[in-house]
Scaffold this motif. Structure first.
Motif, mmCIF file in Angstrom:
data_model
loop_
_atom_site.group_PDB
_atom_site.id
_atom_site.type_symbol
_atom_site.label_atom_id
_atom_site.label_comp_id
_atom_site.label_asym_id
_atom_site.label_seq_id
_atom_site.Cartn_x
_atom_site.Cartn_y
_atom_site.Cartn_z
ATOM 1 N N ILE A 128 0.863 -1.185 0.000
ATOM 2 C CA ILE A 128 0.000 0.000 0.000
ATOM 3 C C ILE A 128 0.896 1.231 0.000
ATOM 4 O O ILE A 128 1.651 1.458 0.951
ATOM 5 C CB ILE A 128 -0.912 0.046 1.249
ATOM 6 N N PHE A 129 0.844 1.999 -1.071
ATOM 7 C CA PHE A 129 1.634 3.228 -1.179
ATOM 8 C C PHE A 129 0.741 4.408 -0.804
ATOM 9 O O PHE A 129 -0.292 4.646 -1.432
ATOM 10 C CB PHE A 129 2.158 3.394 -2.604
ATOM 11 N N ILE A 130 1.133 5.142 0.241
ATOM 12 C CA ILE A 130 0.332 6.268 0.722
ATOM 13 C C ILE A 130 1.029 7.568 0.327
ATOM 14 O O ILE A 130 2.070 7.927 0.880
ATOM 15 C CB ILE A 130 0.123 6.190 2.247
ATOM 16 N N LEU A 131 0.450 8.239 -0.649
ATOM 17 C CA LEU A 131 1.033 9.472 -1.183
ATOM 18 C C LEU A 131 0.503 10.662 -0.396
ATOM 19 O O LEU A 131 -0.593 11.155 -0.641
ATOM 20 C CB LEU A 131 0.691 9.611 -2.669
ATOM 21 N N GLN A 132 1.293 11.116 0.560
ATOM 22 C CA GLN A 132 0.895 12.238 1.402
ATOM 23 C C GLN A 132 1.229 13.581 0.767
ATOM 24 O O GLN A 132 0.527 14.561 0.977
ATOM 25 C CB GLN A 132 1.596 12.131 2.764
ATOM 26 N N ASP A 133 2.309 13.613 0.018
ATOM 27 C CA ASP A 133 2.773 14.887 -0.535
ATOM 28 C C ASP A 133 3.538 14.606 -1.821
ATOM 29 O O ASP A 133 4.614 14.017 -1.788
ATOM 30 C CB ASP A 133 3.675 15.589 0.491
ATOM 31 N N ASN A 134 2.971 15.015 -2.942
ATOM 32 C CA ASN A 134 3.648 14.873 -4.225
ATOM 33 C C ASN A 134 4.573 16.078 -4.395
ATOM 34 O O ASN A 134 4.160 17.133 -4.868
ATOM 35 C CB ASN A 134 2.618 14.809 -5.354
ATOM 36 N N VAL A 135 5.827 15.911 -3.997
ATOM 37 C CA VAL A 135 6.751 17.048 -3.916
ATOM 38 C C VAL A 135 7.286 17.485 -5.273
ATOM 39 O O VAL A 135 8.205 18.313 -5.336
ATOM 40 C CB VAL A 135 7.937 16.734 -2.972
ATOM 41 N N ILE A 136 6.712 16.993 -6.346
ATOM 42 C CA ILE A 136 7.175 17.391 -7.672
ATOM 43 C C ILE A 136 7.051 18.903 -7.875
ATOM 44 O O ILE A 136 7.811 19.510 -8.630
ATOM 45 C CB ILE A 136 6.389 16.625 -8.768
ATOM 46 N N TYR A 137 6.107 19.515 -7.166
ATOM 47 C CA TYR A 137 5.917 20.963 -7.309
ATOM 48 C C TYR A 137 7.105 21.758 -6.769
ATOM 49 O O TYR A 137 7.276 22.935 -7.102
ATOM 50 C CB TYR A 137 4.633 21.404 -6.601
ATOM 51 N N ARG A 138 7.926 21.141 -5.942
ATOM 52 C CA ARG A 138 9.087 21.835 -5.383
ATOM 53 C C ARG A 138 10.305 21.766 -6.306
ATOM 54 O O ARG A 138 11.296 22.450 -6.078
ATOM 55 C CB ARG A 138 9.461 21.226 -4.032
ATOM 56 N N ILE A 139 10.242 20.909 -7.303
ATOM 57 C CA ILE A 139 11.394 20.678 -8.183
ATOM 58 C C ILE A 139 11.377 21.674 -9.335
ATOM 59 O O ILE A 139 10.398 21.756 -10.085
ATOM 60 C CB ILE A 139 11.377 19.230 -8.723
ATOM 61 N N LYS A 140 12.449 22.416 -9.488
ATOM 62 C CA LYS A 140 12.522 23.444 -10.527
ATOM 63 C C LYS A 140 13.223 22.955 -11.791
ATOM 64 O O LYS A 140 12.911 23.395 -12.890
ATOM 65 C CB LYS A 140 13.232 24.684 -9.976
ATOM 66 N N ASN A 141 14.181 22.054 -11.632
ATOM 67 C CA ASN A 141 14.915 21.534 -12.781
ATOM 68 C C ASN A 141 14.037 20.569 -13.575
ATOM 69 O O ASN A 141 13.493 19.609 -13.020
ATOM 70 C CB ASN A 141 16.186 20.823 -12.298
ATOM 71 N N ASP A 142 13.892 20.811 -14.873
ATOM 72 C CA ASP A 142 12.992 20.008 -15.706
ATOM 73 C C ASP A 142 13.417 18.542 -15.790
ATOM 74 O O ASP A 142 12.568 17.644 -15.822
ATOM 75 C CB ASP A 142 12.912 20.598 -17.118
#
Length: 388
Positions: A128-142
């Motif tokens: 069971i994978f519990i995704l609490q925070d998709n931190v992709i929004y913090r990543i600036k480098n493409d």
């Protein structure tokens, strides 16, 4: 049934997020079903006596002692993630056969490695994978962002079930896959909002006298919270010096926020981080609780502060740079209002009007809204997702 829970923290740690406190109820839920539970985590202190007192059934602890990551260097955070992974790997590769494994989105990458390890086992566990925070929004480098997106795709693909906190989060994850695979992914990605572990919906006193604070903020003071932008909003309120505003918490940007507050001649009172038990009565006597974001994050996370404020009978102000999906949620449930910090003048007008028209009798949070964060309902839903 044998269950393994892997997370960076565990109860009674209450200075990082909601999950460590929620995990206590996860453990008790499984123990109540007669399951054996192993838990892997890091802790600020050795609470073994407290754990033994709290959990008297079959529960095995695998942990290390370390300060919380927020206080550590980037290198030490990575080392702690490795320590979590090694402890989890040792448990998974031991003679113990786990029927169910919970992995969380924090620490990053740990969930992927655990899924890969699970694939090499003769008897595979249900993950069971519990995704609490998709931190992709913090990543600036493409390039890094693309790598992280592929990492999430792999974890979701390998896991048997993925839990997200909102429909926008679910849709975001599904969008990472091609149309060919979206229907398959859709069947195993579910929405389950975090419960509020200390919520009491049976109480008739969910509305308290709001005479202490006009606006309260309780949480991290970092760049992603967008508090610097919210200060500009407050500065545009004509009578801002007469408002009672309090910020509780710590963070990398706190000193900068304090300096800007003074520069703008704001009368915000800044307080250190205090325990949840201490902050709840203060929130309960506040008119509005602030959920602040530097940019729209509703597709990537569901702020735990939202449930914390609402559980105290306090409606919320959602402040973000641009429109956010949370606006639809709070308007639909009549539990607050949203402002766009990119337009501080307009946002200030809205806040000023809401404060002026504030009526405690009309500000009561409906029990129907609060039940969305009820842990009994949460575990009934989780039971159906996992065992049906």
């Amino acid at each position: 049934m044998k269950v393994l829970i892997v997370h960076r923290y565990f109860w009674p740690e209450d200075s990082v997020a909601e999950e460590p406190l929620m995990l206590k109820d996860y453990v008790n839920w499984h123990l109540g079903k007669g399951h054996e539970v192993d838990i892997v985590f890091g802790s600020q202190d050795d609470y073994s006596d407290l754990w033994k007192e709290q959990f008297k059934s079959k529960l095995n602890f695998h942990y290390f002692i370390s300060d919380i990551d927020r206080k550590l260097s980037f290198l030490n955070r990575i080392l702690n993630s490795i320590r979590v992974l090694l402890l989890a790997a040792r448990s998974i590769l031991s003679s113990r056969k786990f029927d169910l494994i919970y992995v969380f989105s924090n620490p990053p990458l740990v969930s992927l490695f655990i899924n890969i390890l699970n694939r090499f086992k003769k008897k595979k566990s249900k993950v069971i994978f519990i995704l609490q925070d998709n931190v992709i929004y913090r990543i600036k480098n493409d390039i890094v962002k693309l790598l992280f997106k592929n990492y999430l795709k792999q974890v979701v693909s390998l896991s048997d079930v993925t839990l997200t906190l909102s429909k926008p989060m679910k849709y975001e994850i599904e969008s990472y896959f091609s149309e060919k695979y979206q229907s398959l992914v859709r069947r195993k990605v579910f929405v389950l909002v975090n419960f509020c572990f200390d919520l009491d919906t049976s109480s008739d006193d969910l509305c308290h006298k709001k005479d202490l604070i006009d606006i309260i903020y309780a949480g991290n003071h970092g760049p992603s919270q967008g508090l610097m932008s919210f200060l500009e909003v407050i500065a545009n309120i004509k009578n801002h010096r007469s408002l009672k505003i309090s910020f509780y918490g710590e963070g990398t940007q706190k000193e900068e926020i304090i300096k800007k507050s003074r520069k703008l001649d704001l009368m915000i009172k800044f307080h250190p981080n205090i325990s949840r038990k201490e902050i709840k009565p203060i929130i309960a006597k506040s008119k509005f609780g602030l959920v602040s974001m530097e940019k729209s994050l509703g597709s990537y996370a569901f702020p735990s502060k939202l449930a914390s404020y609402l559980s105290c009978g306090t409606k919320v102000i959602v402040s973000s740079n641009g429109e956010d999906p949370l606006k639809n949620y709070i308007e639909k449930n009549n539990c607050g209002f949203a402002v766009d910090s990119a337009n501080p003048t307009k946002a200030a007008e809205i806040i000023s009007q809401k404060l002026e028209l504030f009526d405690e009798r009309k500000n009561k949070i409906s029990r129907k809204v609060l039940e969305q964060f009820d842990k009994n309902i949460y575990f009934k839903t989780l039971d159906k997702i996992i065992f049906d």
